[in-house]
Scaffold this active site. Structure first.
Site, PDB file in Angstrom:
ATOM      1  N   GLY A  29      -1.582   6.401  -2.704  1.00  0.00           N
ATOM      2  CA  GLY A  29      -2.766   6.072  -3.391  1.00  0.00           C
ATOM      3  C   GLY A  29      -3.836   5.403  -2.959  1.00  0.00           C
ATOM      4  O   GLY A  29      -4.999   5.751  -3.289  1.00  0.00           O
ATOM      5  N   HIS A  30      -3.456   4.268  -2.432  1.00  0.00           N
ATOM      6  CA  HIS A  30      -4.209   3.284  -1.892  1.00  0.00           C
ATOM      7  C   HIS A  30      -4.990   4.035  -0.676  1.00  0.00           C
ATOM      8  O   HIS A  30      -6.090   4.035  -0.166  1.00  0.00           O
ATOM      9  CB  HIS A  30      -3.739   2.214  -1.219  1.00  0.00           C
ATOM     10  CG  HIS A  30      -3.188   1.206  -2.477  1.00  0.00           C
ATOM     11  ND1 HIS A  30      -1.778   1.059  -2.446  1.00  0.00           N
ATOM     12  CD2 HIS A  30      -3.793   0.560  -3.548  1.00  0.00           C
ATOM     13  CE1 HIS A  30      -1.439   0.482  -3.760  1.00  0.00           C
ATOM     14  NE2 HIS A  30      -2.741  -0.020  -4.180  1.00  0.00           N
ATOM     15  N   LEU A  69       0.831  -1.218  -0.042  1.00  0.00           N
ATOM     16  CA  LEU A  69       0.201  -0.049   0.017  1.00  0.00           C
ATOM     17  C   LEU A  69       0.699   1.290  -0.039  1.00  0.00           C
ATOM     18  O   LEU A  69       1.754   1.295   0.654  1.00  0.00           O
ATOM     19  CB  LEU A  69      -1.013   0.185   1.339  1.00  0.00           C
ATOM     20  CG  LEU A  69      -1.865  -1.142   1.475  1.00  0.00           C
ATOM     21  CD1 LEU A  69      -2.587  -0.889   2.612  1.00  0.00           C
ATOM     22  CD2 LEU A  69      -2.612  -1.372   0.141  1.00  0.00           C
ATOM     23  N   ARG A 123       4.792  -0.623  -7.909  1.00  0.00           N
ATOM     24  CA  ARG A 123       5.772  -1.280  -8.729  1.00  0.00           C
ATOM     25  C   ARG A 123       6.965  -0.386  -8.784  1.00  0.00           C
ATOM     26  O   ARG A 123       8.178  -0.660  -9.000  1.00  0.00           O
ATOM     27  CB  ARG A 123       5.483  -1.425 -10.272  1.00  0.00           C
ATOM     28  CG  ARG A 123       4.511  -2.608 -10.465  1.00  0.00           C
ATOM     29  CD  ARG A 123       4.417  -3.070 -11.838  1.00  0.00           C
ATOM     30  NE  ARG A 123       3.595  -4.556 -11.832  1.00  0.00           N
ATOM     31  CZ  ARG A 123       2.332  -4.795 -11.935  1.00  0.00           C
ATOM     32  NH1 ARG A 123       1.432  -3.750 -12.047  1.00  0.00           N
ATOM     33  NH2 ARG A 123       1.860  -5.956 -12.220  1.00  0.00           N
TER      34      ARG A 123
HETATM   35  P1  AMP Z   1      -3.234  -2.051  -6.984  1.00  0.00           P
HETATM   36  O1  AMP Z   1      -2.882  -2.474  -5.733  1.00  0.00           O
HETATM   37  O2  AMP Z   1      -2.153  -1.629  -7.700  1.00  0.00           O
HETATM   38  O3  AMP Z   1      -4.116  -3.296  -7.825  1.00  0.00           O
HETATM   39  O4  AMP Z   1      -4.394  -1.021  -7.140  1.00  0.00           O
HETATM   40  C1  AMP Z   1      -5.466  -1.162  -6.119  1.00  0.00           C
HETATM   41  C2  AMP Z   1      -6.468   0.280  -6.266  1.00  0.00           C
HETATM   42  O5  AMP Z   1      -5.630   1.298  -6.007  1.00  0.00           O
HETATM   43  C3  AMP Z   1      -6.948   0.479  -7.776  1.00  0.00           C
HETATM   44  O6  AMP Z   1      -7.961   0.647  -7.815  1.00  0.00           O
HETATM   45  C4  AMP Z   1      -5.822   1.202  -8.378  1.00  0.00           C
HETATM   46  O7  AMP Z   1      -6.259   1.952  -9.247  1.00  0.00           O
HETATM   47  C5  AMP Z   1      -5.702   2.318  -7.104  1.00  0.00           C
HETATM   48  N1  AMP Z   1      -4.260   3.180  -7.296  1.00  0.00           N
HETATM   49  C6  AMP Z   1      -3.151   2.528  -7.558  1.00  0.00           C
HETATM   50  N2  AMP Z   1      -2.295   3.718  -7.536  1.00  0.00           N
HETATM   51  C7  AMP Z   1      -3.149   4.717  -7.324  1.00  0.00           C
HETATM   52  C8  AMP Z   1      -2.591   5.999  -7.362  1.00  0.00           C
HETATM   53  N3  AMP Z   1      -1.187   6.362  -7.599  1.00  0.00           N
HETATM   54  N4  AMP Z   1      -3.550   7.003  -7.319  1.00  0.00           N
HETATM   55  C9  AMP Z   1      -4.977   6.607  -6.759  1.00  0.00           C
HETATM   56  N5  AMP Z   1      -5.310   5.119  -6.909  1.00  0.00           N
HETATM   57  C10 AMP Z   1      -4.278   4.324  -7.213  1.00  0.00           C
END
Ligand code: AMP
Length: 286
Positions: free
Chosen positions: A36-37, A33, A187
């Site tokens: 953004g999360h 996390l 990433r």
């Molecule tokens: P992930 O863990 O990468 O699958 O992302 C989980 C959720 O967090 C998804 O809805 C992503 O679009 C969102 N997310 C990831 N990075 C960001 C970011 N920088 N800003 C806003 N939401 C994000």
């Protein structure tokens, strides 16, 4: 904050909240996390009585040569963030819980899954929609929160919810960026300092497109030429795609007249990065 590994336990915990007519906000993630999360969690917390965060690195959305096995898994620090953000339940199932023996049903959205990442990651969105559908069935959220960072994923989920009449709302939150413009991503931790610096080329290309559009340029080929010229300055960034498509159906267009997005994906070293901006806000009204 309660950490739950079992789907059955989660269902019975949430049933009690549903009986009490409490709203359930749901934030599905793959963990590792970042801010953004956290922004999604805060929005859910503001808007709902209960917030559920799922953490599951979903094998079916990774291709055979992708980073499934090395994807960062940081459950302990994720739980600390969840606690700090006031999450009610962290659901962290193992693979057998999400894909038990005999599992053989997949959800496939056509059309909007085909361009952009769909071209370069065959089967990716099928994996996403299948796991998200199963998570929605388990959690039965009032609202589910997704980030614009993964714009195509948002559009695919919205399509699935609409087509399958799923009884929930989908909220899309803006992309959270570092102060220099790099979009936060789990990433990013793969990037060396040098690669991290070079990755800013994506933001610069997006800024070029936005500037040209604000100056009145509406031709997609002219806008993309600006982006390519910017990206040519950083040849280490191996572009997979840089496209301007219409929203919400992601169709090819020759001019930016209505809602559209500029989306970029590529490799910085071994790390695949994606980003996008909406162009409708910047487009001068006709
Ligand atoms: P992930 O863990 O990468 O699958 O992302 C989980 C959720 O967090 C998804 O809805 C992503 O679009 C969102 N997310 C990831 N990075 C960001 C970011 N920088 N800003 C806003 N939401 C994000």
């Amino acid at each position: 904050m309660k950490l739950v590994h079992s789907a059955e336990e989660l269902q019975s915990l949430l049933a009690a909240h549903r009986t009490a007519r409490e709203t359930i906000g749901f934030v599905p993630t793959m963990g590792a996390l970042h801010e953004g999360h956290a922004a999604l969690l805060r929005q859910s917390k503001r808007e709902n009585s209960v917030t559920v965060l799922s953490i599951f690195v979903n094998p079916t959305q990774f291709g055979p040569n992708e980073d499934f096995s090395r994807y960062p898994r940081t459950l302990e620090s994720d739980c600390e963030i969840a606690r700090r953000e006031g999450v009610s339940y962290v659901f962290a199932p193992d693979v057998n819980e999400m894909y038990p023996d005999g599992f053989s049903t997949y959800v496939e959205v056509e059309g909007v899954t085909e361009p952009l990442c769909g071209k370069f990651r065959p089967g990716h969105f099928r994996g996403v929609t299948t796991v998200v559908y199963r998570l929605f069935s388990l959690v039965q959220p009032t609202v589910a929160y997704f980030g614009q960072k993964d714009l195509q994923q948002c559009l695919v989920i919205q399509r699935m919810v609409k087509d399958l009449l799923l009884p929930l709302r989908v909220e899309i939150a803006p992309t959270v960026r570092e102060t220099d413009g790099l979009a936060l991503s789990s990433r990013n931790r793969y990037l060396s300092a040098e690669e991290r610096e070079k990755a800013l080329v994506i933001f610069r290309a997006m800024r070029e497109v936005k500037r040209a559009l604000a100056a009145g340029e509406r031709s997609v080929s002219a806008l993309l030429a600006r982006a390519s010229a910017e990206m040519a300055n950083t040849p280490d960034f191996q572009v997979q795609y840089a496209e301007i498509l219409s929203l919400p159906d992601l169709k090819e267009i020759s001019r930016v007249e209505g809602p559209a997005a500029f989306a970029v994906a590529g490799f910085m070293g071994k790390t695949r990065l994606i980003d996008n901006i909406l162009l409708n806000e910047a487009a001068p009204s006709a």
